[in-house]
Design an enzyme around this catalytic site. Structure first.
Site, PDB file in Angstrom:
ATOM      1  N   HIS A  10      94.893  18.371  39.813  1.00  0.00           N
ATOM      2  CA  HIS A  10      94.416  17.265  38.985  1.00  0.00           C
ATOM      3  C   HIS A  10      92.990  17.592  38.531  1.00  0.00           C
ATOM      4  CE1 HIS A  10      97.702  15.005  40.770  1.00  0.00           C
ATOM      5  NE2 HIS A  10      97.384  13.905  40.102  1.00  0.00           N
TER       6      HIS A  10
ATOM      7  N   GLU B 258      90.869  14.196  34.297  1.00  0.00           N
ATOM      8  CA  GLU B 258      91.351  12.815  34.166  1.00  0.00           C
ATOM      9  C   GLU B 258      90.096  11.923  34.183  1.00  0.00           C
ATOM     10  OE1 GLU B 258      93.387  11.329  37.646  1.00  0.00           O
ATOM     11  OE2 GLU B 258      94.332   9.660  36.591  1.00  0.00           O
TER      12      GLU B 258
ATOM     13  N   HIS C 238     105.137  15.794  37.104  1.00  0.00           N
ATOM     14  CA  HIS C 238     103.963  15.168  37.733  1.00  0.00           C
ATOM     15  C   HIS C 238     104.309  13.753  38.168  1.00  0.00           C
ATOM     16  CE1 HIS C 238      99.358  14.907  37.924  1.00  0.00           C
ATOM     17  NE2 HIS C 238      99.784  13.694  38.278  1.00  0.00           N
TER      18      HIS C 238
ATOM     19  N   ASP D  38     103.342   9.940  36.660  1.00  0.00           N
ATOM     20  CA  ASP D  38     102.282   9.846  37.680  1.00  0.00           C
ATOM     21  C   ASP D  38     102.682   8.912  38.840  1.00  0.00           C
ATOM     22  OD1 ASP D  38      99.830  10.756  38.585  1.00  0.00           O
ATOM     23  OD2 ASP D  38      98.621   9.491  37.274  1.00  0.00           O
ATOM     24  N   ASP D  39     102.504   7.616  38.667  1.00  0.00           N
ATOM     25  CA  ASP D  39     102.817   6.624  39.713  1.00  0.00           C
ATOM     26  C   ASP D  39     103.484   5.430  39.027  1.00  0.00           C
ATOM     27  OD1 ASP D  39     100.949   7.912  41.891  1.00  0.00           O
ATOM     28  OD2 ASP D  39      99.689   7.658  40.112  1.00  0.00           O
TER      29      ASP D  39
ATOM     30  N   HIS E 194     103.942  11.352  41.888  1.00  0.00           N
ATOM     31  CA  HIS E 194     103.550  11.261  43.303  1.00  0.00           C
ATOM     32  C   HIS E 194     104.624  10.469  44.046  1.00  0.00           C
ATOM     33  CE1 HIS E 194      99.358  12.626  42.532  1.00  0.00           C
ATOM     34  NE2 HIS E 194      99.643  12.165  41.330  1.00  0.00           N
TER      35      HIS E 194
HETATM   36  N1  ADE Z   1      97.058  10.179  43.166  1.00  0.00           N
HETATM   37  C1  ADE Z   1      98.008   9.391  42.662  1.00  0.00           C
HETATM   38  N2  ADE Z   1      97.799   9.177  41.358  1.00  0.00           N
HETATM   39  C2  ADE Z   1      96.681   9.848  41.030  1.00  0.00           C
HETATM   40  C3  ADE Z   1      95.950  10.027  39.821  1.00  0.00           C
HETATM   41  N3  ADE Z   1      96.325   9.456  38.678  1.00  0.00           N
HETATM   42  N4  ADE Z   1      94.845  10.783  39.869  1.00  0.00           N
HETATM   43  C4  ADE Z   1      94.457  11.348  41.003  1.00  0.00           C
HETATM   44  N5  ADE Z   1      95.115  11.222  42.153  1.00  0.00           N
HETATM   45  C5  ADE Z   1      96.223  10.476  42.162  1.00  0.00           C
HETATM   46 ZN    ZN Z   2      98.711  12.380  39.481  1.00  0.00          ZN
END
Ligand code: ADE
Ligand code: ZN
Length: 325
Positions: free
Chosen positions: A190, A193, A10, A271-272, A12
């Site tokens: 997703h 969350e 996971h 994630d990011d 992006h």
């Molecule tokens: N796009 C990038 N990061 C995200 C996240 N944590 N939740 C939903 N969309 C995303």
């Molecule tokens: Zn994500």
């Protein structure tokens, strides 16, 4: 922890762009992306919704396939430095040609070229999960699903959905998920969350996904936790992201360990990463500190992540050997 071989499911691609990389592109191209950086050069945002705006502003510097080629290499270098040997990345046709199929093919070609170069140079394997963005709406998602279906194969192995969970309903995207499934793609979404357990239920019931992005708020409903464990639904947990965005106050308060104890298949992801000041090695360190997880636990979860990966069997066999080192 850096030396332990890792599998990430996971991530992006645009969300993994180092801020210096985006700032450099903005300068190169004379694009004004506003005040999205702090004085020390990090991304600046106040909450998840502001994060989405900053994310989209950063993406305006990624103007063509060449930028994505450079981005892919930069991201894989970071992942490899953390010990990642296999990575599945969310790729968004919305940011790669706006959903136009011919343009998407060109972006994808550039991303795959970078992935091949990284595999030769750094022994890291990349696969792509095509991802519509929920708050862009179901119509856009259909175009993205067609891009996914037309390019499904060895590299594009999955279909997912990200973006603002508070907008619309997952069932509105059923056409897109059906289209992707019919093309042979494996599915994730997703959910759980920002919304609670019902959203995780909807992902499994309405879209038929086998993995859920985050999904951690399932912990608020133990009957659902049992159902996920029984069905073998895999959660792509991103503890550092959840803590950075304020869903949980600390790693110790994160439900990943409890979900694992209750038999749910959990995985560790970033994630990011630059947005949340994390890396895969950092996630491992923080999980070790919070839950006293040892090498055996991390190896068990990495093997589980590979098992849940969307790639073909030959690739899994090759990666499994790397996990034994
Ligand atoms: N796009 C990038 N990061 C995200 C996240 N944590 N939740 C939903 N969309 C995303
Ligand atoms: Zn994500």
């Amino acid at each position: 922890m850096k030396g332990l071989p890792k599998v990430e499911l996971h991530l992006h691609l645009e969300g993994a762009a180092p801020p210096a990389f985006i700032r450099g592109l903005a300068r190169e191209k004379g694009i004004d992306i506003g005040g999205i950086f702090t004085e020390d050069g990090s991304y600046r945002f106040t909450d998840f919704w502001d994060f989405l705006k900053v994310y989209e502003a950063a993406c305006t510097t990624l103007t063509g396939p060449e930028e994505f080629q450079r981005l892919t290499l930069a991201v894989l270098e970071e992942s490899a430095a953390s010990g990642v040997v296999y990575s599945e990345c969310f790729l968004s046709p919305d940011f790669c040609g706006g959903g136009d199929l011919a343009a998407w093919r060109e972006y994808l070609h550039a991303i795959e070229e970078a992935a091949e170069e990284a595999e030769r140079a750094m022994d890291i394997t990349l696969r792509g999960i095509v991802t519509p963005i929920r708050h862009f709406g179901p119509e856009k998602a259909r175009q993205v699903a067609i891009c996914a279906a037309e390019t499904a194969g060895r590299f594009i192995t999955g279909f997912g959905i990200g973006g603002d969970e508070k907008v619309g309903a997952l069932k509105d995207f059923a056409w897109s998920f059906d289209c992707a499934r019919e093309a042979g793609l494996r599915l994730t979404a997703h959910a759980g969350e920002w919304n609670g357990p019902d959203e995780v239920r909807a992902a499994v019931r309405d879209l038929g996904v086998e993995r859920v992005g985050h999904g951690v708020r399932a912990i608020e409903d133990l009957a659902l936790v049992d159902e996920l464990a029984e069905k073998g639904v895999v959660l792509e947990c991103c503890p550092g992201s959840n803590v950075a965005l304020g869903i949980y106050p600390s790693f110790r308060a994160h439900p990943i360990a409890e979900l694992d104890r209750r038999g749910v298949k959990v995985t560790i992801n970033t994630d990011d990463p630059p947005f949340f000041h994390t890396t895969m090695a950092r996630e491992y360190d923080d999980l070790h500190s919070a839950f006293d997880w040892d090498e055996g636990q991390f190896r068990r979860l990495a093997a589980g992540a590979l098992d849940a990966a969307f790639c073909d069997a030959d690739t899994k066999t090759r990666i499994a050997k790397l996990l034994e080192t």
